[in-house]
Design a protein around this motif. Structure first.
Motif, mmCIF file in Angstrom:
data_model
loop_
_atom_site.group_PDB
_atom_site.id
_atom_site.type_symbol
_atom_site.label_atom_id
_atom_site.label_comp_id
_atom_site.label_asym_id
_atom_site.label_seq_id
_atom_site.Cartn_x
_atom_site.Cartn_y
_atom_site.Cartn_z
ATOM 1 N N GLN A 41 25.213 57.106 56.654
ATOM 2 C CA GLN A 41 24.650 55.779 56.878
ATOM 3 C C GLN A 41 23.258 55.661 56.272
ATOM 4 O OE1 GLN A 41 24.889 56.459 61.151
ATOM 5 N NE2 GLN A 41 22.680 56.093 61.346
ATOM 6 N N ASN A 42 22.810 54.430 56.126
ATOM 7 C CA ASN A 42 21.473 54.124 55.646
ATOM 8 C C ASN A 42 20.432 54.819 56.534
ATOM 9 O OD1 ASN A 42 19.405 52.782 54.266
ATOM 10 N ND2 ASN A 42 19.476 50.999 55.633
ATOM 11 N N GLY A 43 19.491 55.501 55.922
ATOM 12 C CA GLY A 43 18.430 56.147 56.689
ATOM 13 C C GLY A 43 18.716 57.594 57.057
ATOM 14 N N THR A 44 19.885 58.095 56.659
ATOM 15 C CA THR A 44 20.226 59.497 56.952
ATOM 16 C C THR A 44 19.175 60.437 56.360
ATOM 17 O OG1 THR A 44 22.602 59.060 57.005
ATOM 18 C CG2 THR A 44 21.944 61.323 56.511
ATOM 19 N N VAL A 45 18.782 61.431 57.145
ATOM 20 C CA VAL A 45 17.827 62.434 56.666
ATOM 21 C C VAL A 45 18.518 63.795 56.626
ATOM 22 C CG1 VAL A 45 15.687 63.691 57.236
ATOM 23 C CG2 VAL A 45 15.770 61.203 57.442
ATOM 24 N N LEU A 46 18.374 64.471 55.501
ATOM 25 C CA LEU A 46 18.900 65.825 55.361
ATOM 26 C C LEU A 46 17.718 66.777 55.195
ATOM 27 C CD1 LEU A 46 21.031 68.054 54.743
ATOM 28 C CD2 LEU A 46 21.086 67.231 52.399
ATOM 29 N N LEU A 47 17.590 67.692 56.157
ATOM 30 C CA LEU A 47 16.521 68.689 56.098
ATOM 31 C C LEU A 47 17.142 70.047 55.810
ATOM 32 C CD1 LEU A 47 13.402 69.404 56.893
ATOM 33 C CD2 LEU A 47 14.427 70.159 59.034
ATOM 34 N N ALA A 48 16.598 70.763 54.850
ATOM 35 C CA ALA A 48 17.112 72.104 54.553
ATOM 36 C C ALA A 48 15.974 73.111 54.679
ATOM 37 C CB ALA A 48 17.696 72.145 53.149
ATOM 38 N N GLU A 49 16.265 74.250 55.314
ATOM 39 C CA GLU A 49 15.238 75.284 55.431
ATOM 40 C C GLU A 49 14.965 75.917 54.079
ATOM 41 O OE1 GLU A 49 13.273 75.553 57.663
ATOM 42 O OE2 GLU A 49 14.151 75.285 59.640
ATOM 43 N N TYR A 50 15.976 75.915 53.221
ATOM 44 C CA TYR A 50 15.785 76.516 51.905
ATOM 45 C C TYR A 50 16.596 75.767 50.858
ATOM 46 C CZ TYR A 50 15.501 79.942 48.165
ATOM 47 O OH TYR A 50 15.279 80.546 46.962
ATOM 48 N N GLY A 67 11.913 78.229 56.014
ATOM 49 C CA GLY A 67 11.507 78.127 57.412
ATOM 50 C C GLY A 67 10.043 77.802 57.668
ATOM 51 N N GLN A 68 9.232 77.684 56.624
ATOM 52 C CA GLN A 68 7.795 77.449 56.848
ATOM 53 C C GLN A 68 7.346 76.034 56.496
ATOM 54 O OE1 GLN A 68 6.119 80.736 54.497
ATOM 55 N NE2 GLN A 68 5.587 81.695 56.435
ATOM 56 N N ASN A 69 8.115 75.379 55.671
ATOM 57 C CA ASN A 69 7.688 74.079 55.143
ATOM 58 C C ASN A 69 8.685 72.986 55.521
ATOM 59 O OD1 ASN A 69 5.450 75.302 53.859
ATOM 60 N ND2 ASN A 69 6.819 76.010 52.244
ATOM 61 N N LEU A 70 8.508 71.813 54.943
ATOM 62 C CA LEU A 70 9.479 70.739 55.143
ATOM 63 C C LEU A 70 10.025 70.325 53.786
ATOM 64 C CD1 LEU A 70 7.622 68.430 57.735
ATOM 65 C CD2 LEU A 70 9.731 69.709 58.166
ATOM 66 N N THR A 71 11.315 70.468 53.601
ATOM 67 C CA THR A 71 11.967 69.930 52.409
ATOM 68 C C THR A 71 13.135 69.084 52.893
ATOM 69 O OG1 THR A 71 13.177 72.025 52.222
ATOM 70 C CG2 THR A 71 11.331 71.724 50.735
ATOM 71 N N PHE A 72 13.048 67.789 52.610
ATOM 72 C CA PHE A 72 14.070 66.884 53.136
ATOM 73 C C PHE A 72 14.239 65.676 52.221
ATOM 74 C CE2 PHE A 72 11.139 63.623 54.804
ATOM 75 C CZ PHE A 72 9.947 64.332 54.830
ATOM 76 N N SER A 73 15.353 64.994 52.409
ATOM 77 C CA SER A 73 15.626 63.775 51.661
ATOM 78 C C SER A 73 16.069 62.680 52.608
ATOM 79 C CB SER A 73 16.720 64.019 50.624
ATOM 80 O OG SER A 73 16.278 64.941 49.653
ATOM 81 N N ILE A 74 15.712 61.464 52.221
ATOM 82 C CA ILE A 74 16.071 60.286 53.031
ATOM 83 C C ILE A 74 16.979 59.403 52.179
ATOM 84 C CG2 ILE A 74 15.155 58.285 54.296
ATOM 85 C CD1 ILE A 74 12.339 59.831 54.063
ATOM 86 N N LEU A 75 18.118 59.034 52.740
ATOM 87 C CA LEU A 75 19.065 58.179 52.010
ATOM 88 C C LEU A 75 18.830 56.705 52.345
ATOM 89 C CD1 LEU A 75 21.782 57.844 50.332
ATOM 90 C CD2 LEU A 75 22.958 57.999 52.537
ATOM 91 N N LEU A 76 18.710 55.891 51.312
ATOM 92 C CA LEU A 76 18.589 54.446 51.512
ATOM 93 C C LEU A 76 19.724 53.751 50.780
ATOM 94 C CD1 LEU A 76 14.723 54.048 51.005
ATOM 95 C CD2 LEU A 76 15.955 54.130 53.179
ATOM 96 N N LYS A 77 20.403 52.868 51.499
ATOM 97 C CA LYS A 77 21.520 52.135 50.892
ATOM 98 C C LYS A 77 21.243 50.646 50.955
ATOM 99 C CE LYS A 77 25.693 54.071 52.097
ATOM 100 N NZ LYS A 77 26.631 54.691 53.083
ATOM 101 N N GLY A 78 21.697 49.952 49.954
ATOM 102 C CA GLY A 78 21.496 48.501 49.915
ATOM 103 C C GLY A 78 21.578 48.038 48.487
#
Lengths: 255, 166
Positions: A41-50, A67-78
């Motif tokens: 869905q719109n707004g989904t966030v995927l966080l991966a440790e590596y 495991g020490q940082n933040l690496t993530f993506s946010i999905l936007l649909k429209g």
């Protein structure tokens, strides 16, 4: 280990991060989320440790210790128009800057278009990827990497990296930082729908390079001039002599 | 580019005038005015001017340099016979940016002329401000022509590929 409860309790959004995917390891959070087609869905966030193939511009790697940082993506649909996408891009950089300012009272600067710096060192990077078909952009992923608790960065870098831990002199909660970024991002997105000017003004306020002599490098091409301003799309306006030139890509540095 | 010429005298020397026009044309000057006795000549060269309207109280007029590549491409398209174009499907750029035929500088191009593509095939990337936009084909067919050179700027709505639909 990322404590999802701690993140969830601080998350104050309507849709950003409400569908949250946590993963130990993926090739690239952007690539995975972009490829997930209609399942998310719109707004989904995927966080991966590596990320084994974390990426930046032009095939550059984004290397982040597990495991020490933040690496993530946010999905936007429209259905996204050109200017809207660039405002989303700037909004993401502002959201990260605001979160670091709010939680740790650190002095954050932005470098065009969306690098987040502290004391001229890079603390976060952002890469957007999208898919268009028949002139319409319908899916965007906003990939964000923030150096949080990594104590040191061995190696050679064009822009020296730093982390919240290095600047704040303490290990901090990644969960709180992520929720703060997502809260700010959703708020900025709402603001950008009403007034792109506010987003542009917020971005300008955090960019210390406007008015300075800068160098823009892309591959073997280099341009030198004065960073005049950003336009309504967020493109960099470079003043070379009496002429103004619109720049939409390249690495910017102070001359 | 439009040129404007105002002459407010009868006693003009055509050759002198030609020389003046040439002089202005070849120079960076956009406006030129000269008066001698009754003779008054004004030459103004209107370059492509673009207004940049920015947020807040910031607004100004500016001359933007245009990417020469775009102009060349445009003239090529304009030169193509209309009947040929009508049978072909154009894939256009949804954003201003830089056109890349491959996912990375040393990777193979997504597609070549003659390749058969289907709806959903990735054709290229257009990049702007750390946004990498993959353009997917919206029809099935054969790539007839790639209209833009790799790693060059493209404008909004600029045609990138010609596809013969099946």
């Amino acid at each position: 280990m990322f404590k999802i409860e701690e993140f969830d309790i601080k998350l104050d959004t309507d849709y950003i991060g409400r569908n949250f995917i946590y993963s130990d390891e993926v090739e690239s959070t952007n690539a995975m989320l972009l490829a997930s087609k209609d399942s998310n869905q719109n707004g989904t966030v995927l966080l991966a440790e590596y990320q084994s193939k974390g990426r930046g511009r032009k095939d550059r790697e984004w290397i982040s210790s597990s495991g020490q940082n933040l690496t993530f993506s946010i999905l936007l649909k429209g259905e996204f128009k050109e200017q809207k996408i660039h405002l989303i891009n700037l909004s993401a950089a502002i959201a990260v800057a605001q979160a670091i300012e709010n939680l740790f009272q650190l002095n954050v600067e932005l470098k065009w278009p969306n690098d987040v710096l502290i004391n001229k060192k890079k603390i976060a990077g952002i890469l957007l990827e999208s898919i268009s078909k028949g002139n319409k952009i319908s899916r965007i992923v906003v990939g964000i990497g923030i150096n949080v608790n990594q104590p040191n960065f061995p190696g050679q870098f064009e822009i020296p990296p730093t982390s919240v831990r290095k600047e704040f002199h303490s290990i901090v909660s990644r969960e709180k930082l992520l929720s703060e970024v997502l809260n700010n991002f959703e708020e900025m997105l709402e603001i950008s729908k009403r007034s792109g000017k506010k987003v542009l003004a917020d971005w300008r306020n955090r960019c210390k390079m406007i008015g300075e002599k800068i160098k823009i490098v892309d591959g073997d091409k280099t341009k030198v001039g004065i960073f005049d301003d950003i336009d309504e799309n967020g493109f960099l306006i470079l003043r070379v002599g009496e002429k103004l030139e619109k720049i939409h890509y390249g690495d910017v540095s102070l001359r | 580019m439009s040129n404007e010429l105002k002459i407010k005298s009868n006693g003009m020397d055509i050759n002198l005038l030609k020389k003046l026009i040439k002089l202005v044309e070849q120079s960076e000057i956009t406006d030129f005015e000269v008066a001698e006795g009754d003779l008054k000549v004004k030459i103004s060269k209107n370059l492509n001017q673009v207004h940049i309207q920015s947020a807040g109280d910031y607004s100004r007029q500016a001359v933007l340099t245009q990417a020469p590549v775009f102009n060349e491409v445009n003239s090529k398209i304009a030169a193509a016979p209309a009947e040929t174009l009508s049978k072909l499907h154009e894939v256009k750029s949804p954003i201003v940016g830089t056109f890349y035929r491959a996912p990375a500088p040393d990777a193979d191009p997504y597609i070549q002329v003659g390749d058969v593509v289907t709806a959903g095939s990735v054709l290229c990337i257009v990049e702007a401000m750390k946004l990498m936009n993959e353009i997917e084909c919206d029809v099935s067919g054969k790539i007839v022509k790639i209209l833009v050179e790799n790693a060059t700027p493209v404008e909004y709505n600029q045609p990138l590929f010609l596809i013969e639909t099946v």
